[in-house]
Design an enzyme around this catalytic site. Structure first.
Site, mmCIF file in Angstrom:
data_model
loop_
_atom_site.group_PDB
_atom_site.id
_atom_site.type_symbol
_atom_site.label_atom_id
_atom_site.label_comp_id
_atom_site.label_asym_id
_atom_site.label_seq_id
_atom_site.Cartn_x
_atom_site.Cartn_y
_atom_site.Cartn_z
ATOM 1 N N ARG A 51 5.844 4.080 -31.635
ATOM 2 C CA ARG A 51 6.421 3.727 -32.933
ATOM 3 C C ARG A 51 6.543 2.213 -33.060
ATOM 4 N NH1 ARG A 51 9.912 1.408 -31.319
ATOM 5 N NH2 ARG A 51 10.469 0.661 -33.379
ATOM 6 N N ARG A 91 2.429 8.913 -40.837
ATOM 7 C CA ARG A 91 3.648 8.200 -41.261
ATOM 8 C C ARG A 91 3.290 7.333 -42.479
ATOM 9 N NH1 ARG A 91 7.598 5.775 -36.952
ATOM 10 N NH2 ARG A 91 8.970 6.037 -38.747
ATOM 11 N N ASP A 231 7.774 -3.470 -41.594
ATOM 12 C CA ASP A 231 6.814 -2.365 -41.598
ATOM 13 C C ASP A 231 5.774 -2.542 -42.692
ATOM 14 O OD1 ASP A 231 9.537 -1.225 -40.471
ATOM 15 O OD2 ASP A 231 7.850 -0.186 -39.553
ATOM 16 N N ASN A 241 11.602 -2.652 -44.121
ATOM 17 C CA ASN A 241 11.888 -2.603 -42.685
ATOM 18 C C ASN A 241 12.916 -1.491 -42.469
ATOM 19 O OD1 ASN A 241 11.455 -3.719 -40.000
ATOM 20 N ND2 ASN A 241 13.569 -4.423 -40.103
HETATM 21 O O1 MRU Z 1 10.577 4.163 -37.558
HETATM 22 P P1 MRU Z 1 10.079 3.163 -36.561
HETATM 23 O O2 MRU Z 1 10.861 3.135 -35.301
HETATM 24 O O3 MRU Z 1 8.601 3.219 -36.350
HETATM 25 O O4 MRU Z 1 10.431 1.817 -37.304
HETATM 26 C C1 MRU Z 1 9.672 0.718 -37.297
HETATM 27 C C2 MRU Z 1 10.377 -0.349 -36.643
HETATM 28 O O5 MRU Z 1 10.325 -0.429 -35.436
HETATM 29 C C3 MRU Z 1 11.167 -1.294 -37.396
HETATM 30 O O6 MRU Z 1 11.301 -1.101 -38.733
HETATM 31 C C4 MRU Z 1 10.829 -2.690 -36.982
HETATM 32 O O7 MRU Z 1 11.868 -3.501 -37.360
HETATM 33 C C5 MRU Z 1 9.531 -3.212 -37.509
HETATM 34 S S1 MRU Z 1 8.160 -2.653 -36.618
HETATM 35 C C6 MRU Z 1 7.645 -4.014 -35.656
#
Ligand code: MRU
Length: 350
Positions: A51, A91, A231, A241
């Site tokens: 993730r 996702r 993200d 994010n």
């Molecule tokens: O749902 P996730 O754990 O895949 O979430 C993504 C993230 O890890 C965060 O939003 C993060 O701050 C950015 S990804 C480098």
């Protein structure tokens, strides 16, 4: 980065097997998950074995590579269009996923070999971009700073080095005395479980704080700088994010604390004008209602922590408007969160 003195990436490939540090098992167990085919790699993205935007992008690129080898005799491009459709459904928010599948698909128009090399390049570039983000971002962190971060935007989330954590690693390695306030990040607790684990590996002084304690520490003058990952970054500088980022940005603005986003340019979505059109993943209510942890006996167990009979809402991300963001730290330098400066990262070619 090193785990017990051995160098690891969060995700890598050997022949057609994808290896991922199983992030669902951390911080209690350090296990490597192996995926021998595209379907299993898709499952690993969906269930968050791997993730974080960059690692998801690398996984998606590798899943396309696995699809190339799984193709028997079909036209490669048409076969990869179908594979991309499947991978893209795993996702919805992190744009690196779509960036990766599209890049490999485009490369397949040239040759199978080029498509394969692109899948390798996506992961390698992500790691290198993390390193460069660390170099550019480290200057923002002065000796004695308290730095707050949200979720996990470390090397686990970006193949290597990290985005938000990379400047922290660089500043620490340069001998600066820093303290990191780690938002726990309910409901999946990426902060408490993953960021804290990463910082422990590097011996960086830190404390996990409840998600609702950020403004308190800002008000007390403990936070000199906030750095979060991303993200998806829209063309106008709005940033999606992990859920909870928005309220931290609002609090930071109120207290005059610089609020930076760290992300590679592959997280910038040139097809999205503003944050309003970024799709926000809704995850299972069970992630809010149940919690898993390690019992004193050593057993890992899941238990209900909310009123029986109540449901829950679980948006995984929120959007921070560009005007709350001081700057975006990329592998090409630090830019303001606006269309003009974002455009300059792509040679004004958008
Ligand atoms: O749902 P996730 O754990 O895949 O979430 C993504 C993230 O890890 C965060 O939003 C993060 O701050 C950015 S990804 C480098």
């Amino acid at each position: 980065m090193k785990v017990k003195n051995k160098n690891y990436r969060a995700i890598w490939i050997e022949h057609q097997t994808v290896f991922m540090i199983d992030q669902n098992k951390l911080p209690f167990e350090f296990k490597i998950f192996k995926s021998k085919n595209m379907q299993t790699t898709c499952m690993a993205i969906k269930t968050m074995i791997t993730r974080g935007a960059g690692s998801i992008g690398a996984a998606a690129g590798y899943a396309m590579l696995q699809a190339i080898y799984e193709n028997k005799n079909e036209d490669l491009y048409l076969y990869l269009v179908k594979a991309k459709n499947i991978i893209d459904k795993t996702r919805p928010t992190a744009v690196n996923l779509f960036y990766a599948t599209q890049r490999v698909l485009e490369a397949s128009k040239i040759s199978k070999e080029f498509a394969i090399s692109e899948a390798y390049a996506i992961a390698d570039e992500c790691a290198e971009h993390g390193r460069l983000i660390g170099e550019y971002g480290a200057d923002l962190i002065k000796d004695g700073f308290g730095v707050e971060t949200h979720c996990n935007a470390g090397w686990l989330a970006l193949v290597d080095y990290g985005s938000a954590l990379s400047p922290i690693y660089s500043a620490h390695n340069a001998g600066k005395n820093i303290f990191v306030y780690v938002d726990e990040t309910r409901p999946r607790s990426q902060g408490a479980r993953l960021t804290a684990w990463e910082l422990n590996q590097e011996n960086i002084p830190h404390a996990i704080i409840p998600d609702n304690a950020g403004a308190h520490y800002m008000a007390k003058g403990k936070i000199d700088l906030f750095i979060a990952g991303a993200d998806r970054i829209a063309k106008n500088g709005d940033v999606a994010n992990k859920i909870g980022t928005l309220e931290k940005a609002i609090a930071a603005k109120y207290y005059g604390i610089p609020f930076y986003i760290a992300a590679p340019s592959s997280t910038i979505d040139l097809n999205t004008e503003s944050g309003k059109s970024i799709p926000i993943e809704e995850r299972s209510a069970n992630e809010v209602l149940y919690y898993s942890g390690k019992l004193k006996s050593g057993k890992i167990e899941e238990m209900r922590i909310a009123s029986p009979g109540s449901g829950a809402l679980n948006p995984a991300f929120d959007v921070t408007p560009a005007e709350l963001i001081t700057g975006i730290i990329t592998e090409k330098g630090i830019v303001k969160a606006n269309k003009k400066e974002i455009k300059s990262l792509f040679n004004n070619d958008i």
